[in-house]
Design an enzyme around this catalytic site. Structure first.
Site, short mmCIF file in Angstrom:
data_model
loop_
_atom_site.label_atom_id
_atom_site.label_comp_id
_atom_site.label_asym_id
_atom_site.label_seq_id
_atom_site.Cartn_x
_atom_site.Cartn_y
_atom_site.Cartn_z
N THR A 1 25.86 22.71 52.56
CA THR A 1 24.97 22.39 51.45
C THR A 1 25.80 21.87 50.27
O THR A 1 26.99 22.19 50.16
CB THR A 1 24.12 23.61 51.04
OG1 THR A 1 24.99 24.73 50.81
CG2 THR A 1 23.13 23.97 52.14
N THR B 1 26.35 22.10 46.74
CA THR B 1 27.19 22.85 45.81
C THR B 1 28.24 23.66 46.54
O THR B 1 29.40 23.75 46.10
CB THR B 1 26.32 23.79 44.95
OG1 THR B 1 25.37 23.00 44.22
CG2 THR B 1 27.17 24.58 43.97
N CYS B 2 27.88 24.22 47.68
CA CYS B 2 28.81 25.03 48.46
C CYS B 2 30.01 24.21 48.91
O CYS B 2 31.15 24.68 48.90
CB CYS B 2 28.10 25.64 49.67
SG CYS B 2 26.58 26.53 49.26
N SER B 3 29.76 22.98 49.32
CA SER B 3 30.82 22.12 49.86
C SER B 3 31.62 21.42 48.77
O SER B 3 32.82 21.20 48.92
CB SER B 3 30.21 21.08 50.80
OG SER B 3 29.62 21.68 51.93
#
Length: 246
Positions: free
Chosen positions: A49, A51-53
């Site tokens: 996803t 923001t996570c990446s």
């Protein structure tokens, strides 16, 4: 009032995680991760996803050495995904310094009181975004994202955690250097960056992928090396020496 309650002072949930390592199933227990260790955990809604990446995982990975110098034994990224997804994400991302743990059944997230329904996105049950510092299985500090709509990312980031652990700690500078094979000025610039303790990524100019045209677009320059430090354009090898001399 937030639906999320801090569990500072409590033990982490006792869970067995089903992981896939070297093409074999390996059970990883809570004790394996936390017993006798100081561990940072950051949990997020899902692998791959945005923001996570783009921010959450890479920055923890980047600051791993600084965390280690301040007494942290390991960094764990938790997500309600299966082990195949987490392994693929780890290979795709900057995650060499982070242990990716699949909370596939959501048991850990549920035990933390962080399991949320994201069915509106087609995600099903996922973890709310948070981070915590765990010492020998006991939660010392939690940073829980505010209970608002969407996917807030304000307090569970790596820099906030580092400031809590040691407010005087300095994050290492990071650089990007554009080079060409056989360039002596590039070699000299890389040596100077290393001596200065500045970690760098090297991007090689070639006919494939990154070309001289790319370099002109980014640095408005035709020669190598071209160096950026923490987003600041420095210039060539001589410019780097002047910058470091300051």
């Amino acid at each position: 009032m937030s639906r999320f309650i801090s569990k500072e002072g409590q033990k982490v949930p006792n869970v067995i995680f089903r992981t896939r390592q070297n093409n074999e199933w390996v059970n990883v227990s809570t004790d394996d991760l936390f017993k006798g260790k100081t561990v940072i955990v950051f949990s997020l809604p899902g692998a791959f996803t945005p923001t996570c990446s783009s921010a959450h995982l890479p920055r923890y990975n980047e600051l791993a050495g600084t965390f280690a110098a301040n007494g942290v034994d390991s960094i764990v990224c938790m997500s309600v995904n299966d082990t195949f997804v987490m392994n693929a994400w780890g290979e795709d991302q900057e995650a060499n310094n982070v242990t990716l743990i699949p909370d596939g059944n959501g048991e850990f997230s549920e035990g933390m009181g962080m399991l949320v329904d994201k069915s509106d996105l087609g995600f099903g049950m996922r973890s709310w975004r948070y981070s915590m510092l765990v010492k020998d299985g006991t939660i010392e500090k939690m940073f829980i994202e505010p209970d608002v709509a969407g996917d807030p990312f304000e307090v569970s980031d790596a820099d906030t955690m580092l400031k809590y652990i040691n407010s005087e700690a300095q994050a290492p500078k990071a650089a990007t250097i554009f080079t060409k094979p056989g360039c002596p000025f590039c070699a000299k610039a890389k040596e100077n960056l290393t001596k200065a303790g500045i970690h760098y990524e090297e991007i090689t100019i070639s006919n494939a992928d990154v070309t001289s045209r790319t370099l002109r677009a980014i640095a408005n320059a035709n020669t190598v090396p071209q160096i950026f430090i923490e987003g600041q354009y420095i210039g060539g090898s001589d410019d780097l020496e002047k910058f470091l001399a300051k």
